[in-house]
Structure formats: C-alpha cells, structure tokens
Design a protein around this motif. Structure first.
Motif, mmCIF file in Angstrom:
data_model
loop_
_atom_site.group_PDB
_atom_site.id
_atom_site.type_symbol
_atom_site.label_atom_id
_atom_site.label_comp_id
_atom_site.label_asym_id
_atom_site.label_seq_id
_atom_site.Cartn_x
_atom_site.Cartn_y
_atom_site.Cartn_z
ATOM 1 N N ASP A 31 0.807 -1.217 0.000
ATOM 2 C CA ASP A 31 0.000 0.000 0.000
ATOM 3 C C ASP A 31 0.834 1.257 0.000
ATOM 4 O O ASP A 31 0.305 2.339 -0.147
ATOM 5 C CB ASP A 31 -0.973 0.017 1.175
ATOM 6 N N ILE A 32 2.116 1.191 0.199
ATOM 7 C CA ILE A 32 2.961 2.374 0.155
ATOM 8 C C ILE A 32 3.632 2.501 -1.207
ATOM 9 O O ILE A 32 3.788 3.572 -1.737
ATOM 10 C CB ILE A 32 4.021 2.327 1.266
ATOM 11 N N GLY A 33 3.974 1.407 -1.827
ATOM 12 C CA GLY A 33 4.639 1.449 -3.120
ATOM 13 C C GLY A 33 6.148 1.409 -2.967
ATOM 14 O O GLY A 33 6.679 1.145 -1.900
ATOM 15 N N ASP A 34 6.849 1.678 -4.060
ATOM 16 C CA ASP A 34 8.304 1.665 -4.020
ATOM 17 C C ASP A 34 8.801 2.843 -3.196
ATOM 18 O O ASP A 34 8.600 3.999 -3.551
ATOM 19 C CB ASP A 34 8.871 1.735 -5.434
ATOM 20 N N SER A 35 9.465 2.540 -2.106
ATOM 21 C CA SER A 35 9.985 3.574 -1.208
ATOM 22 C C SER A 35 11.490 3.427 -1.092
ATOM 23 O O SER A 35 12.026 2.332 -1.255
ATOM 24 C CB SER A 35 9.346 3.450 0.182
ATOM 25 N N ARG A 36 12.155 4.525 -0.819
ATOM 26 C CA ARG A 36 13.608 4.473 -0.656
ATOM 27 C C ARG A 36 14.063 5.662 0.176
ATOM 28 O O ARG A 36 13.380 6.681 0.271
ATOM 29 C CB ARG A 36 14.313 4.456 -2.002
ATOM 30 N N VAL A 37 15.229 5.532 0.766
ATOM 31 C CA VAL A 37 15.798 6.567 1.615
ATOM 32 C C VAL A 37 17.245 6.785 1.201
ATOM 33 O O VAL A 37 18.003 5.821 1.034
ATOM 34 C CB VAL A 37 15.759 6.156 3.107
ATOM 35 N N ILE A 38 17.629 8.040 1.038
ATOM 36 C CA ILE A 38 19.029 8.393 0.776
ATOM 37 C C ILE A 38 19.461 9.359 1.868
ATOM 38 O O ILE A 38 18.881 10.434 2.029
ATOM 39 C CB ILE A 38 19.201 9.032 -0.610
ATOM 40 N N ILE A 39 20.490 8.969 2.630
ATOM 41 C CA ILE A 39 20.955 9.755 3.774
ATOM 42 C C ILE A 39 22.324 10.341 3.471
ATOM 43 O O ILE A 39 23.237 9.636 3.028
ATOM 44 C CB ILE A 39 21.025 8.885 5.047
ATOM 45 N N ALA A 40 22.430 11.655 3.694
ATOM 46 C CA ALA A 40 23.716 12.356 3.572
ATOM 47 C C ALA A 40 24.059 12.970 4.927
ATOM 48 O O ALA A 40 23.164 13.276 5.722
ATOM 49 C CB ALA A 40 23.629 13.440 2.503
ATOM 50 N N HIS A 41 25.349 13.127 5.195
ATOM 51 C CA HIS A 41 25.733 13.688 6.494
ATOM 52 C C HIS A 41 27.067 14.413 6.388
ATOM 53 O O HIS A 41 27.866 14.179 5.469
ATOM 54 C CB HIS A 41 25.829 12.575 7.551
ATOM 55 N N ASP A 42 27.283 15.322 7.344
ATOM 56 C CA ASP A 42 28.591 15.942 7.504
ATOM 57 C C ASP A 42 28.906 15.967 8.994
ATOM 58 O O ASP A 42 28.261 15.237 9.778
ATOM 59 C CB ASP A 42 28.628 17.345 6.874
ATOM 60 N N ALA A 43 29.824 16.783 9.403
ATOM 61 C CA ALA A 43 30.271 16.756 10.801
ATOM 62 C C ALA A 43 29.224 17.289 11.770
ATOM 63 O O ALA A 43 29.264 16.960 12.958
ATOM 64 C CB ALA A 43 31.567 17.562 10.946
ATOM 65 N N VAL A 44 28.275 18.092 11.284
ATOM 66 C CA VAL A 44 27.339 18.731 12.209
ATOM 67 C C VAL A 44 25.884 18.325 12.008
ATOM 68 O O VAL A 44 25.052 18.535 12.899
ATOM 69 C CB VAL A 44 27.450 20.274 12.113
ATOM 70 N N SER A 45 25.524 17.744 10.861
ATOM 71 C CA SER A 45 24.118 17.432 10.616
ATOM 72 C C SER A 45 23.976 16.255 9.657
ATOM 73 O O SER A 45 24.935 15.862 8.983
ATOM 74 C CB SER A 45 23.383 18.652 10.052
ATOM 75 N N TRP A 46 22.773 15.716 9.582
ATOM 76 C CA TRP A 46 22.445 14.667 8.620
ATOM 77 C C TRP A 46 21.073 14.976 8.017
ATOM 78 O O TRP A 46 20.229 15.622 8.639
ATOM 79 C CB TRP A 46 22.440 13.270 9.264
ATOM 80 N N THR A 47 20.866 14.504 6.804
ATOM 81 C CA THR A 47 19.606 14.713 6.095
ATOM 82 C C THR A 47 19.220 13.424 5.376
ATOM 83 O O THR A 47 20.068 12.808 4.718
ATOM 84 C CB THR A 47 19.728 15.845 5.061
ATOM 85 N N ALA A 48 17.964 13.039 5.506
ATOM 86 C CA ALA A 48 17.449 11.860 4.814
ATOM 87 C C ALA A 48 16.334 12.293 3.872
ATOM 88 O O ALA A 48 15.382 12.955 4.301
ATOM 89 C CB ALA A 48 16.932 10.834 5.810
ATOM 90 N N LEU A 49 16.462 11.942 2.597
ATOM 91 C CA LEU A 49 15.391 12.164 1.631
ATOM 92 C C LEU A 49 14.625 10.854 1.477
ATOM 93 O O LEU A 49 15.151 9.860 0.981
ATOM 94 C CB LEU A 49 15.969 12.622 0.288
#
Length: 365
Positions: A31-49
């Motif tokens: 029911d959600i479909g094709d899902s994926r996560v891409i995580i980037a980070h540096d010394a002070v923060s991280w971000t996940a799309l």
C-alpha cells in the motif's frame, strides 16, 4: 474415508489456513509502493530524503486518525492533507545515533502528481537532525511502511523490512564491497524476495505446481518466469521500460488469479501456459525493478547484481516447488481424487486472494 484422504484433507487445511492472513498482510505490504531513503551527512548534521507514494501514505495517516481514506487525490489536495498531518509525521520516524534517540524535523521536499498516468506520483520527505560529535552509526525506522525498501548511507545500500528498525548502519563503513560479497548479498536478496518476502510469488508458483504435476514442464515454467523477471530488470536498468506500481501491482495480483482460475477450468497444462508465465514474469519483474535499479544496484557491478538477484529468485521459487512436491505432489498427484480435493479447492482460494489483492491495490488500501 481412507487414511490417505484424511492426510490429504489435513494438508489442504494447513495450506488454506494461512491464505486469509496472506491476503491481508500482502495487500498492506503494497500500500505504500516503491519507497527508498538516501541519507547524507557531515560533521554537524544529517539529512534523509525519503521517497514514497503520496496517496498510500496519506491514506495510512487518515486511517490512523479514524478518517475515511481519500480518493482521486490531486497535488493541491494531497499537499493540503500532508500539511495537516505534518506535525504528526516525526512521531512515525524513530531515529537513533549510537543507540540514543535524536530529535528530528520532517518537511515536504517535493510532491508531484504527473499528468502522464504511466508516471507515478512521488512524495519526498526531508528528515533532518544534528550529528552528535564522533557519531559512528545510525538506526532508522519508519513505522508506516510494511514492504521491503532500500536505504542508502555512505555509499552502501541496505534493505530494510517494512516497519522494523534497521540494525546500526555505519556512517563510515570501511572498504568498498567486493564482487564475491556482492554476489552473495544479492543471491540472498533474491531468495528472500520469494521466501519469506514474496507471498504473491509463492501463490503464483503454487498455482503453477497444482496443475503441472510433472517436474520437467514445471521447471520449464519456473525458469521462463525467472528469465522474464531478469529481462525486465535489465530493460529497466537501461531505461527502456518503466511502469508505476499503481499499474503493475494490480496486474501482478490479477496474474495470480488467472493462473488459479485456469487450474479449475482445464485438467492439464495448456501449450500456451509457458508463454503466459513468461509474460507474467515480465510484470512481476516490473514490480521490483524501480527501486532495485534506482538505488539497490552498485555502479561497478550492476549486471552481476541483477544476475545474482535473479538466481536467488530462481532458488527461492525452486524451494517452494520442492516444499510443495514433498508435501503434496509426491503423495497424491496420481490419486483419482487429487484434482477434486486438492487442486480445485486450493486454486479457488488462491484465485480469491488474488482478486482481493487486485481490488485493494486498485483502491489503494
């Protein structure tokens, strides 16, 4: 009633009992479909799309809020609903760094409802947080997913099981993956794509086994299915073919019902069945092609990964065949009551499950 018939009845009941549970869980798993996560980070923060299907995610949030699921969403309606639920989204992400939960923010990065019906609607959520000093690993969990999805961190791809928490994923994983290790990983991924991760594949193969009581034509069909599955992935990899999950998933469910219904209508394998199975293999491959080609395939070993994955699929399907042969075919395939007491009831149940999946996948539940 003879002892053999009693045993056959017991086996039939054991095979039928899980079908209602399979119908519910697999409908939910898609029911959600094709899902994926891409995580980037540096010394002070991280971000996940975090990319997923917007309508299905909105429907799940609505059901949790005891609201009827929305239908025929367009971009403005979806954005309005997502904005209304945005304050609740962080509670569904469970992120820990080095074992300690961390605060996060969740925002709408991108929302698209293409006018081309062959292109899927896309929602990208931006999940972000601070990076603790000297952090070494992250644990990721999103509790609204049921199906397997891919996560990429520090150049490595990981496959996560629905709403389960990931193991600790290293921010600095060390040396690049070797070819032998990659082959083993994708063989395992292909096998677990069938057992235990593919109830729809298992029912499809079961439908083939019920009508084809001889091993040679059965293996021919299974191999044709796998070759088609592999071909789809290779074509998708080259950008030649692509269909959204909203189209592919109902067709996959309908193929299961077709095979089961044909078992009831004919008494032996038809000459055209291997060709139909090949065509169904193309559709089943499309159901996995998008996320595998976009995220799960390493740049240096894409062909090796596709081949290893499909060999794993073949091994998983042959394991299903072996299990059914040992439980059912070896004992009763030559009995005069085999068709009436085993093939027809089990095929009817499989067809019903397939039609249930078709309906739920079209409606978006």
């Amino acid at each position: 009633m003879t002892t053999c018939r009693v045993r056959a009845l017991i086996v039939l009941l054991l095979l039928l009992l899980p079908l209602p549970f399979i119908a519910v869980t697999t409908a939910a798993a898609h029911d959600i479909g094709d899902s994926r996560v891409i995580i980037a980070h540096d010394a002070v923060s991280w971000t996940a799309l975090f990319t997923t299907a917007p309508t299905a995610l909105i429907n799940r949030l609505e059901l949790l809020a005891d609201r009827p699921p929305s239908r025929d969403l367009d971009e403005p309606k979806a954005r309005s609903l997502l904005t209304a639920f945005q304050a609740e989204l962080p509670a569904h992400f469970h992120i820990a760094i080095d074992g300690a939960p961390v605060p996060i923010t969740v925002g709408i990065e991108r929302l698209e409802f293409p006018t081309d019906v062959l292109r899927p609607a896309v929602l990208v959520l931006k999940v972000a947080g601070a990076m603790p000093e000297n952090a070494t690993s992250m644990t990721w969990q999103f509790d609204l997913l049921k199906s397997r999805y891919a996560l990429q961190l520090a150049g490595r791809s990981y496959w996560l099981e629905g709403d389960e928490a990931s193991p600790p994923l290293p921010f600095h994983p060390g040396p690049s993956e070797t070819l032998p290790r990659l082959v083993v990983d994708y063989l395992q991924l292909g096998f677990t794509h069938i057992l235990p991760g593919g109830p729809d594949h298992v029912l499809f193969v079961t439908g083939l086994v019920l009508l084809s009581t001889r091993l040679r034509p059965l293996i021919t069909q299974i191999t044709a299915f796998t070759v088609a599955h592999c071909l789809t992935l290779l074509l998708a990899l080259q950008g030649v073919i692509a269909l959204p999950g909203s189209v592919v998933e109902p067709l996959i469910a309908l193929s299961i019902s077709y095979v089961a219904a044909e078992n009831i209508l004919v008494r032996q394998m038809t000459p055209w069945r291997p060709l139909l199975v090949f065509g169904f293999g193309l559709m089943h491959g499309l159901g996995f092609a998008g996320v595998l080609t976009e995220l799960g395939l390493p740049a240096n070993y894409r062909l090796a990964a596709v081949i290893a994955f499909n060999l794993g699929v073949e091994a998983g399907q042959l394991a299903v065949v072996g299990l059914l042969f040992g439980l059912v075919l070896f004992w009763w395939k030559d009995k005069p009551w085999y068709r009436n007491r085993i093939v027809q009831p089990l095929s009817a149940a499989i067809a019903l499950v397939g039609f249930t999946w078709t309906a739920t996948r079209i409606l978006g539940f």
